[in-house]
Design a protein around this motif. Sequence first.
Motif, mmCIF file in Angstrom:
data_model
loop_
_atom_site.group_PDB
_atom_site.id
_atom_site.type_symbol
_atom_site.label_atom_id
_atom_site.label_comp_id
_atom_site.label_asym_id
_atom_site.label_seq_id
_atom_site.Cartn_x
_atom_site.Cartn_y
_atom_site.Cartn_z
ATOM 1 N N LEU A 1 13.307 2.588 -1.597
ATOM 2 C CA LEU A 1 13.605 3.797 -0.823
ATOM 3 C C LEU A 1 15.100 3.953 -0.613
ATOM 4 C CD1 LEU A 1 12.764 6.212 0.937
ATOM 5 C CD2 LEU A 1 12.512 4.615 2.848
ATOM 6 N N CYS B 1 4.325 4.153 -4.539
ATOM 7 C CA CYS B 1 3.418 3.216 -3.873
ATOM 8 C C CYS B 1 1.970 3.532 -4.216
ATOM 9 C CB CYS B 1 3.630 3.258 -2.361
ATOM 10 S SG CYS B 1 5.142 2.467 -1.778
ATOM 11 N N PHE C 1 11.934 9.749 -0.142
ATOM 12 C CA PHE C 1 10.711 9.307 0.523
ATOM 13 C C PHE C 1 9.477 9.775 -0.234
ATOM 14 C CE2 PHE C 1 7.265 9.794 3.615
ATOM 15 C CZ PHE C 1 7.242 8.526 4.172
ATOM 16 N N ALA D 1 9.058 7.552 -3.140
ATOM 17 C CA ALA D 1 8.551 6.244 -2.730
ATOM 18 C C ALA D 1 7.057 6.304 -2.427
ATOM 19 C CB ALA D 1 9.322 5.741 -1.510
ATOM 20 N N VAL D 2 6.614 7.367 -1.761
ATOM 21 C CA VAL D 2 5.180 7.531 -1.487
ATOM 22 C C VAL D 2 4.394 7.606 -2.789
ATOM 23 C CG1 VAL D 2 3.450 9.122 -0.554
ATOM 24 C CG2 VAL D 2 5.498 8.604 0.767
ATOM 25 N N THR E 1 4.580 -2.791 -2.766
ATOM 26 C CA THR E 1 4.759 -1.843 -1.671
ATOM 27 C C THR E 1 5.964 -2.208 -0.818
ATOM 28 O OG1 THR E 1 2.383 -1.398 -1.606
ATOM 29 C CG2 THR E 1 3.666 -0.795 0.328
ATOM 30 N N LEU F 1 5.527 3.683 5.071
ATOM 31 C CA LEU F 1 5.125 3.237 3.737
ATOM 32 C C LEU F 1 4.374 1.912 3.792
ATOM 33 C CD1 LEU F 1 8.396 4.151 1.793
ATOM 34 C CD2 LEU F 1 6.165 5.254 1.536
ATOM 35 N N GLY G 1 9.018 0.252 -0.656
ATOM 36 C CA GLY G 1 9.207 0.826 0.667
ATOM 37 C C GLY G 1 10.499 0.432 1.352
#
Length: 246
Positions: free
Chosen positions: A79, A235, A228, A231-232, A71, A143, A75
């Motif tokens: 990102l 994760c 973003f 990335a979400v 993460t 994040l 993050g």
Amino acid sequence: MNSSIPPSAPAGRFDRPVPSRRARNWRRWLVLGGIGLASWIILFAAWIGVAFLRGSTDRDAGAVALNLVLTCFIGTIGLIAMHRGLYRRFLHVDRRRAAGTVPSGESGPAFGLEPNGPLPRIDWPWMLRLRHAVLYAVGILTLLYAFAPYQNQLAILRFVTAHSAGRSSAGSLGVLLFGYLPMVALGMLAMLLTWRQMRRRDAGLLRPDETLLLEAETSWLFSYAAAFAMAVFLCRWAGSMIMAYL
């Protein structure tokens, strides 16, 4: 004397072979492969290090440490890297569209089919620099706050499981919540942030340099929204894989 070569030219300057496109592609893939291998080594070492530093003897100690490491990597570095790549891609397609080689409304050539051009040198005003810094800070902290704690990943899994009819619908719900929803929300934010300048541009009130700055800012914001959202999703996907196999 042969007048086709300047006398002051360095020896051998005109004899250097120009790398072929295949050689440049191989060089690019070798660099990317080296970066990927180094990243996996660093991540594996960080996973072991975090597990030892925590000193936990719980059954899920390895899963907790790996989720924290992945993460933090996605993050922060992930990102920024994804945003930079998407930003170059968006600007490349905008250039092609302005030149008339890509029709309006089309997404352009497939990603990776042709190299993107270099990022232009843009004199960002301090207000836009501040906006970019705030968006990065809020995105990274969001994040880390949402996905770094292992208990949050478990709570997300329970929520998705409780509100889906099966594994297939759970996957679709996860893509909707952790893929499309963040991208749509940030896309709407980008439209709100540039709405006033777009109206001035449509009315012909912007100077050429202000129009170029608006186009660059629009590409920056929408590429950030896409990065973003990616990335979400990564994760959340990493957390689901860790819970399933560790």
